[in-house]
Motif scaffolding. Sequence first.
Motif, mmCIF file in Angstrom:
data_model
loop_
_atom_site.group_PDB
_atom_site.id
_atom_site.type_symbol
_atom_site.label_atom_id
_atom_site.label_comp_id
_atom_site.label_asym_id
_atom_site.label_seq_id
_atom_site.Cartn_x
_atom_site.Cartn_y
_atom_site.Cartn_z
ATOM 1 N N ALA A 35 -17.569 -6.384 47.578
ATOM 2 C CA ALA A 35 -17.646 -5.630 47.617
ATOM 3 C C ALA A 35 -15.539 -5.112 48.465
ATOM 4 C CB ALA A 35 -18.141 -4.514 47.655
ATOM 5 N N ARG A 124 -25.802 7.836 55.573
ATOM 6 C CA ARG A 124 -26.319 6.371 54.306
ATOM 7 C C ARG A 124 -27.230 5.663 55.987
ATOM 8 N NH1 ARG A 124 -22.600 4.627 49.954
ATOM 9 N NH2 ARG A 124 -21.856 6.480 49.712
ATOM 10 N N ASN A 276 -29.471 7.181 49.488
ATOM 11 C CA ASN A 276 -27.519 7.168 49.711
ATOM 12 C C ASN A 276 -27.505 5.630 49.112
ATOM 13 O OD1 ASN A 276 -30.138 8.313 51.142
ATOM 14 N ND2 ASN A 276 -27.986 9.399 51.912
ATOM 15 N N GLY A 277 -26.786 5.541 48.521
ATOM 16 C CA GLY A 277 -25.501 4.636 48.848
ATOM 17 C C GLY A 277 -25.857 3.977 46.933
ATOM 18 N N GLY A 279 -25.439 3.528 44.647
ATOM 19 C CA GLY A 279 -24.020 2.913 43.275
ATOM 20 C C GLY A 279 -24.499 4.517 42.133
ATOM 21 N N THR A 282 -20.974 5.711 41.178
ATOM 22 C CA THR A 282 -20.083 4.343 40.576
ATOM 23 C C THR A 282 -20.505 4.602 39.012
ATOM 24 O OG1 THR A 282 -19.953 3.475 42.015
ATOM 25 C CG2 THR A 282 -19.024 2.330 40.313
ATOM 26 N N GLY A 359 -27.408 12.016 47.294
ATOM 27 C CA GLY A 359 -28.253 10.608 47.612
ATOM 28 C C GLY A 359 -29.550 10.974 48.495
ATOM 29 N N THR A 420 -28.819 -2.374 40.569
ATOM 30 C CA THR A 420 -27.469 -1.824 41.083
ATOM 31 C C THR A 420 -27.587 -3.170 41.533
ATOM 32 O OG1 THR A 420 -27.374 -0.210 42.147
ATOM 33 C CG2 THR A 420 -26.510 0.395 40.550
ATOM 34 N N LYS A 421 -25.719 -3.940 41.896
ATOM 35 C CA LYS A 421 -25.623 -5.017 43.027
ATOM 36 C C LYS A 421 -26.495 -5.590 42.823
ATOM 37 C CE LYS A 421 -24.205 -0.863 46.019
ATOM 38 N NZ LYS A 421 -24.267 -0.428 47.393
ATOM 39 N N ASP A 423 -25.192 -8.824 41.560
ATOM 40 C CA ASP A 423 -24.412 -10.075 42.911
ATOM 41 C C ASP A 423 -24.023 -9.711 44.092
ATOM 42 O OD1 ASP A 423 -23.640 -7.076 42.409
ATOM 43 O OD2 ASP A 423 -21.502 -7.708 42.685
HETATM 44 N N1 LIG Z 1 -20.882 -4.845 44.359
HETATM 45 C C1 LIG Z 1 -21.566 -3.630 43.547
HETATM 46 N N2 LIG Z 1 -21.243 -2.732 44.500
HETATM 47 C C2 LIG Z 1 -21.981 -1.834 43.002
HETATM 48 C C3 LIG Z 1 -22.096 -2.099 42.345
HETATM 49 N N3 LIG Z 1 -22.731 -0.100 41.832
HETATM 50 C C4 LIG Z 1 -22.110 0.017 42.744
HETATM 51 N N4 LIG Z 1 -21.853 0.250 43.428
HETATM 52 C C5 LIG Z 1 -20.885 -0.172 44.735
HETATM 53 O O1 LIG Z 1 -21.856 0.598 46.075
HETATM 54 C C6 LIG Z 1 -20.821 1.394 46.837
HETATM 55 C C7 LIG Z 1 -21.991 2.950 46.842
HETATM 56 O O2 LIG Z 1 -21.563 3.563 45.290
HETATM 57 P P1 LIG Z 1 -21.977 5.021 44.605
HETATM 58 O O3 LIG Z 1 -21.754 5.745 43.154
HETATM 59 O O4 LIG Z 1 -20.727 5.984 45.818
HETATM 60 O O5 LIG Z 1 -23.295 5.534 45.540
HETATM 61 P P2 LIG Z 1 -24.463 7.093 45.939
HETATM 62 O O6 LIG Z 1 -24.816 6.873 44.976
HETATM 63 O O7 LIG Z 1 -23.660 7.805 44.471
HETATM 64 O O8 LIG Z 1 -23.593 6.946 46.624
HETATM 65 P P3 LIG Z 1 -24.414 9.058 47.889
HETATM 66 O O9 LIG Z 1 -23.607 9.989 46.575
HETATM 67 O O10 LIG Z 1 -23.945 8.450 48.838
HETATM 68 O O11 LIG Z 1 -25.333 8.897 47.645
HETATM 69 C C8 LIG Z 1 -19.558 1.503 46.129
HETATM 70 O O12 LIG Z 1 -18.596 0.823 46.774
HETATM 71 C C9 LIG Z 1 -19.455 0.786 45.186
HETATM 72 O O13 LIG Z 1 -18.570 0.687 44.239
HETATM 73 C C10 LIG Z 1 -22.820 -3.098 41.864
HETATM 74 O O14 LIG Z 1 -23.032 -3.295 40.697
HETATM 75 N N5 LIG Z 1 -22.527 -4.348 43.105
#
Ligand SMILES: Nc1nc2c(ncn2[C@@H]2O[C@H](COP(=O)(O)OP(=O)(O)OP(=O)(O)O)[C@@H](O)[C@H]2O)c(=O)[nH]1
Length: 471
Positions: A35, A124, A276-277, A279, A282, A359, A420-421, A423
């Motif tokens: 990432a 997080r 939290n975190g 995605g 994004t 989150g 998400t993620k 990968d």
């Molecule tokens: N490898 C990978 N990274 C992802 C994917 N989707 C999101 N990310 C990464 O995950 C991280 C967290 O994503 P955010 O969209 O900030 O998550 P959030 O849920 O809004 O986070 P909070 O606001 O803290 O709750 C970022 O670095 C994104 O780029 C994915 O499908 N694959």
Amino acid sequence: MSEGKKPGFFGRLFGRGNQQQPQADAETEEALKRATHEVATSTEELEAFKERRAAEETQAEIDRIAAEAVPPEPAPEPPAPPEEAPPPPPAEVETPAHEAPPTPEEIAEGVPPAPAEPEPEHRREPVDDASYPPGPPETTLDYVEDVQEAAEESAATPSAEAPAPKQGWFQRLASGLKRSSDQITGGITSVFTKRKLDAATLDELEDVLLQADLGMDTTSAIVETLRRDRFNRDISGEDVRAVLSDEVGKALTPVARPLVIDTAHKPFVILMVGVNGSGKTTTIGKLAQKFAAEGRTVMLAAGDTFRAAAIEQLEIWGRRTGAPVVAKPAGSDASGLAFDAVTRARAEGKDVLIIDTAGRLQNRDELMSELEKIIRVIRKVDPTAPHAVLLTLDATTGQNALNQVEIFGKRAGVTGLVMTKLDGTARGGILVAIARRFGLPVHFIGVGEGVDDLQPFQASDFAAAIAGKEQ
Ligand SMILES: Nc1nc2c(ncn2[C@@H]2O[C@H](COP(=O)(O)OP(=O)(O)OP(=O)(O)O)[C@@H](O)[C@H]2O)c(=O)[nH]1
């Protein structure tokens, strides 16, 4: 930081270069590295934002600690008096990253410095043992260090090679799911060493499938199909993969349902929720891009009012996609912001309004109550809203995702899932277990950070990719 990698400036400065990294999570570390690399090669705007933020947040600390940690060059003349004892090493040099002093933003907003224990609510937090990164990579010193190193390396390397051709979606899905697929197919190969299928082999296969998080129902279905059709007969790993793909496809087909924007609602309100975190922000950016490309007018609401960076992150997506962003200063009431956003999107006749939320861990009752309040307040403007409540699930959290679906489903009325993620994990099979248990629509899956890495979910593609089949 990978094993054996020479610690960079920040690592040396904070004394982290020689520390043992936690063993528990090679998987998370690798995902974070990937990432991090992808973030580092993102578009200029996001890059500039991240660099600016990283620089703002670390510069003061760097200057101070560097001044304290790096001893002055010994002056050749006159020699230092022998009786002078060296100054004691500054205690702050050992301060771990999670105890970093407040950022300039926090100071400006009057947010008190975060204590080491207990963790504050909106940071997080580890969701499932140690498998969760401590924060978005762009907020960590390791990230700053890696970006600097990557920039130096790329500046030193002549770019003679042509960029790799862009892969199609199935290739990206297959490579994103490779770790999950390798885990399952590797297990199958090691189990099917005999030619004839017997009871012991079926038991071992059952273990392999359960360890891959596929869940009891799908595992039993695969094992029973093989017992019925192939017991005491010749069988190969490929035959088993075909049955696996079939059963996964059967489990996923009913939930592979697109997110339909009902144009009767103007705006069609989407509330994005998750831990939290996971995605959320994004995913909102990627969805905004897709809707805009379909010719819809989109508005975004920066409802994650706890993190100034989340608001800024959404504003960047807004600029990229041409979507206006309703935002308030960090610390504002999220329900009030949601109310304003629905009112404004309605007044401006927008097609879609996507509301971000902070989150929250599903076991934090007060935070889940806050989510319920946001929904109640939205309904004061439009009693039919939100029209979709999307739960983003980070695939790397494994079994914990089941609990997230259950609690967010009950408290926030989740209507669909985005995983998400995929990968970054070998635990992608969890989507199958979730599908069987809850039957909630899975609208999108993500296999990377790029806009094209989020796609509508298709059961047959996923089944083929996780079983390691060619498409
Ligand atoms: N490898 C990978 N990274 C992802 C994917 N989707 C999101 N990310 C990464 O995950 C991280 C967290 O994503 P955010 O969209 O900030 O998550 P959030 O849920 O809004 O986070 P909070 O606001 O803290 O709750 C970022 O670095 C994104 O780029 C994915 O499908 N694959």
